[in-house]
Scaffold this active site. Structure first.
Site, PDB file in Angstrom:
ATOM      1  N   GLU A 158       0.804  -1.218   0.000  1.00  0.00           N
ATOM      2  CA  GLU A 158       0.000   0.000   0.000  1.00  0.00           C
ATOM      3  C   GLU A 158       0.839   1.271   0.000  1.00  0.00           C
ATOM      4  O   GLU A 158       0.512   2.241  -0.693  1.00  0.00           O
ATOM      5  CB  GLU A 158      -0.952  -0.009   1.209  1.00  0.00           C
TER       6      GLU A 158
ATOM      7  N   GLN B  88      -7.906  -2.475  -0.805  1.00  0.00           N
ATOM      8  CA  GLN B  88      -8.793  -3.632  -0.833  1.00  0.00           C
ATOM      9  C   GLN B  88      -9.825  -3.569   0.297  1.00  0.00           C
ATOM     10  O   GLN B  88     -10.993  -3.874   0.103  1.00  0.00           O
ATOM     11  CB  GLN B  88      -7.961  -4.911  -0.742  1.00  0.00           C
TER      12      GLN B  88
ATOM     13  N   HIS C 281     -11.157  -6.203   8.794  1.00  0.00           N
ATOM     14  CA  HIS C 281     -11.850  -5.958   7.533  1.00  0.00           C
ATOM     15  C   HIS C 281     -13.156  -5.196   7.741  1.00  0.00           C
ATOM     16  O   HIS C 281     -13.994  -5.169   6.854  1.00  0.00           O
ATOM     17  CB  HIS C 281     -12.162  -7.281   6.822  1.00  0.00           C
TER      18      HIS C 281
END
Length: 639
Positions: free
Chosen positions: A378, A400, A445
Site C-alpha cells: 500500500e 482492498q 476488515h
C-alpha cells in the site's frame, strides 16, 4: 563540485553565528550529486535528500532562493513552512524529501510510470542513504519498479553511518547493491568520490534506460566528513577512518587530476573560488535584505488545499435502478472515459475486477496500462500515485479494505496531505476505502476509520450512503485536484438500491442532504448510520425530525447542521465508528459552540463500543451503534 562545497563552508559559519537553524552536510559526497545530475537531462526529475546540495546547484537554482529557503523567507520554496531541503520545485524538476525518507523511492516510481505512459523516454533518479534502505517503503518501491520495468535510477549513498549507527549494525550483507538480485534488478557499485567514474557510468546507464526501460540500483561508496547534522558531531567515527577518507576527498583529487592534465592551474582554481565566493556573498545579501514573513492566518488556511473550481454536471432524467456497488462502478468507468489518462491501481483490480468486482471488465475497455494490478504494498502504490500527480496524471487507488490503509498511512498523512501546503504541489489522488461492519468480517476488515483522516489537514473525506450520491461524489472526487478518501460501506454495496441517473454527473462536496424535515430533533449521521436512522424513524412516525446525511465529512456542511439545530433545539449524532475521538465528538463540540443558546437538551453522541470490531454476529450486533440508537433517540426526544 566546488560551488556546493563553498556554499556548505559558508553555511557552517552562518550556523555557528545563528543565522541558519540547521545544516545537513554533504561535504565529501559532492561527486555523487553533481555526477548524477549532469547525467540526466534538465527535464528529467531528480528526488534528492538533505545531503545533495550539488543537485540544486547543478540545476542552476539561483542561490538567493536557496538562501531564502534556509532562512525561512517567502522567496524560498516553502514560504517558511518547511526547512532545509524539504522542498520541491517543478521549475527545476526537483522533488524534495520528507523526513520519513522512504517515500521518495515510491514517488520516483510514479514519476517514472508517468514517463512510460506518456512515452517520454525519460529516466528518474532518486537518492537515499544506506540507513534509509532499511525502511519498508524502499523495498516496496524497488519491487514495484522491477515488476513494472520502470526507468528509475535508485541511488544509495553509502557513507558508512546512519546518523551514528555503523553499517554493521544496520544490515548483514557485504554490499547493498547485492539486494537488487532479490528484485530481479540490475545493480552497480560505484566509487562515489570519483567524479569521472560517477558521471561516465551514470551517463551510460541513463542513455540505456531511456531506450530500454528498467530500474537500476546504484550503491555509491562514499563518506561524509561532517556529522549527521552539525549538532551531532563526529566523535563516534574513529580518527583513522576520518583520515583515510580525507585522502579521498573528491574535490581535491579531481583538482590534482585536472592540474596534472594541464586543464587547471592553481591560479585558475583561485579565480574560480573567488568568483563563487563573490556570488555566494551577493546572493546572501539579497536573501538577508528580504523581509521576514508576516504571518497571515488567511494565507495559511488557503494553501492547505489546491483551489478547486467545482464544475457542475447535471443529472439527467434517464435513470436506472442500481445497487451502491453498481453506481460506484459506473461512476468510475465514466470518469475513466472523461479523463483519458486516469489510472486505476490496486490489488487484483485488473482481470479479476477487484475483490468486490467494481472494476470488472475495465481492462477490456481501458487496457492494463490504465488498470494496473499491484503487488501487496500500500505505501509504494500510494506514493506512486503521488508521483503520477507530480506529472499531471490523476489516479484512483483501491485499498482492498479501508483497514489496510494502515500499511500506507505515512504517505497519506505526511506526503499527500502536506505537499500543497509545503511546496504548492497538489496530490491528485483518490483512495477508495471499502469499509464498515455488518458483514461478519472481524477486526481487520470492518473498520470505518474516517476519523483518522478528518483530523489531518490537507485531506478530503467523502462518505456516501446512497447509490446516486456515490456516483456523483466519486466523479467530483476524481475531478478535485486534492487527495480524497472515498469511503464505501461494504454492507451497503448490494443491499441498497436507488434510481440513478445514467449520465455522467457531479455532486459538490460540503453539501449535506436533508432527507427528512421536522421540528423536534436533528439527527446528524452518514454512511450506514443514515439507513439505521431511517429504520427507526419509520418505526416511530410520531417523531418529527430533521435527518441530515452529511455525505462529505471534510469539507463539512456546518451551515446545514447549525440551521437544523437552531430550529429543533435538540441534536443527536450517530456514527458507526467507536465513540472516543470520532467525528461525532467534533460535531458535538461545534454545535455547543455555535448553537448553545438554542439547545433544549445536551447534544447526544451515539457510536459503537470502544473495542475492536468482533467477528461473530451476536458480538458484532452488540458492538454496533445501530442497536442503541433507538433508545438514545427516544430519551433525547423526551428530555
Amino acid at each position: 563540485m566546488l560551488k556546493p562545497r563553498l556554499i556548505e563552508e559558508k553555511m557552517l559559519i552562518l550556523l555557528r553565528q545563528g543565522k541558519v537553524s540547521k545544516w545537513f552536510s554533504g561535504i565529501g559526497q559532492e561527486a555523487i550529486s553533481v555526477g548524477v545530475t549532469l547525467a540526466l537531462h534538465s527535464d528529467e526529475y531528480i528526488l534528492p535528500m538533505h545531503r545533495n546540495l550539488g543537485v540544486f546547484t547543478t540545476r542552476k537554482i539561483p542561490l538567493h532562493r536557496l538562501f531564502s529557503q534556509w532562512q525561512g523567507k517567502a522567496n524560498g520554496f516553502t514560504k517558511g513552512r518547511d526547512r532545509s531541503f524539504h522542498f520541491g520545485t517543478q521549475e527545476f524538476n526537483i522533488v524534495g524529501m520528507i523526513s520519513h525518507l522512504g517515500p521518495q523511492f515510491g514517488v520516483a516510481d510514479g514519476i517514472a510510470l508517468a514517463s512510460k505512459l506518456k512515452n517520454l523516454n525519460q529516466v528518474t533518479a532518486v537518492f537515499t542513504g544506506e540507513g534509509g534502505t532499511s525502511e519498508g517503503d524502499i523495498h516496496e518501491a524497488l519491487n514495484v519498479a522491477s515488476v513494472w520495468s520502470l526507468p528509475v535510477i535508485f541511488c544509495i549513498e553509502n557513507n558508512g553511518y546512519g546518523l551514528s549507527t555503523p553499517t554493521n549494525e544496520q544490515y548483514n550483507c557485504e554490499h547493498l547493491a547485492d539486494r537488487a538480485k532479490g528484485y530481479g534488478m540490475e545493480s552497480h557499485i560505484i566509487d562515489g568520490n570519483n567524479i569521472i567514474e560517477v558521471f561516465t557510468k551514470l551517463d551510460a546507464i541513463a542513455k540505456d534506460l531511456r531506450q530500454n526501460t528498467r530500474p537500476v540500483l546504484i550503491e555509491f561508496k562514499t563518506f561524509r566528513m561532517r556529522g549527521h547534522e552539525e549538532a551531532s558531531g563526529t566523535k563516534y567515527v574513529p580518527q583513522d577512518l576520518m583520515d583515510q577518507w580525507e585522502k579521498k576527498d573528491p574535490i581535491e583529487n579531481f583538482k590534482r587530476y585536472l592540474i596534472a592534465e594541464k586543464i587547471l592551474t592553481d591560479g585558475i582554481d583561485d579565480l574560480i573560488k573567488e568568483e563563487f565566493k563573490a556570488e555566494i556573498n551577493e546572493h546572501l545579501d539579497i536573501a538577508y535584505a528580504e523581509e521576514v514573513i508576516t504571518p497571515s492566518v488567511e494565507n495559511e488556511l488557503n494553501d492547505v488545499y489546491k483551489p478547486f473550481e467545482y464544475e457542475a454536471f447535471d443529472a439527467e432524467s434517464d435513470t436506472e435502478e442500481l445497487r451502491l456497488i453498481d453506481a460506484i462502478s459506473e461512476g468510475l468507468k465514466q470518469s475513466m472515459e472523461k479523463h483519458d489518462d486516469l489510472v486505476i491501481m490496486g490489488q487484483d483490480v485488473a482481470e479479476y475486477g477487484g475483490v468486490f468486482k467494481i472494476t470488472d471488465g475495465f481492462v477490456d475497455q481501458f487496457g492494463k496500462d490504465r488498470v494496473r494490478n499491484t503487488p501487496i504494498c500500500e505505501s509504494a502504490i500510494i506514493e506512486t500515485a503521488m508521483g503520477l500527480s507530480i506529472c499531471g496524471i490523476k489516479s484512483v487507488v483501491e485499498l482492498q479494505f479501508a483497514d489496510f490503509v494502515t500499511s500506507g498511512f505515512n504517505p497519506v498523512v505526511n506526503y499527500l496531505a502536506k505537499s500543497h501546503y509545503r511546496w504548492n504541489q497538489n496530490a491528485d489522488v483518490v483512495l477508495r476505502m471499502p469499509c464498515g461492519a455488518g458483514v461478519a468480517a472481524g477486526p481487520f476488515h470492518s473498520q470505518t476509520n474516517e476519523a483518522w483522516f478528518t483530523k489531518t489537514p490537507g485531506l478530503k473525506v467523502v462518505y456516501p450512503a446512497f447509490p446516486k450520491d456515490a456516483k456523483g461524489l466519486l466523479a467530483t472526487a476524481i475531478n478535485d485536484p486534492n487527495p480524497v478518501l472515498f469511503f464505501e460501506h461494504k454492507a451497503l454495496y448490494r443491499s441498497i438500491r436507488q434510481d440513478v441517473p445514467s449520465n455522467y454527473f457531479t455532486i459538490p462536496f460540503g453539501e449535506a442532504a436533508t432527507l427528512k424535515t421536522g421540528e423536534t430533533i436533528s439527527i446528524i449521521t452518514y454512511g450506514a448510520g443514515v439507513h439505521w436512522a431511517i429504520e427507526v424513524l419509520e418505526k416511530h412516525p410520531e417523531i418529527s425530525a430533521d435527518l441530515i446525511d452529511l455525505r462529505s465529512l471534510q469539507p463539512l456542511d456546518t451551515d446545514s447542521i447549525y440551521a437544523s439545530v437552531k430550529k429543533t433545539g435538540k441534536a443527536i449524532i450517530l456514527q458507526e465508528d467507536s465513540l472516543f475521538g470520532g467525528i461525532a465528538s467534533d460535531i458535538s463540540a461545534l454545535i455547543m459552540e455555535e448553537c448553545f443558546e438554542h439547545l433544549d437538551a445536551p447534544v447526544k453522541r451515539v457510536a459503537s463500543l470502544d473495542t475492536p470490531i468482533p467477528f461473530i454476529n451476536q458480538l458484532e450486533e452488540q458492538y454496533l451503534a445501530k442497536g442503541r440508537f433507538e433508545d438514545e433517540l427516544l430519551q433525547l426526544v423526551a428530555y
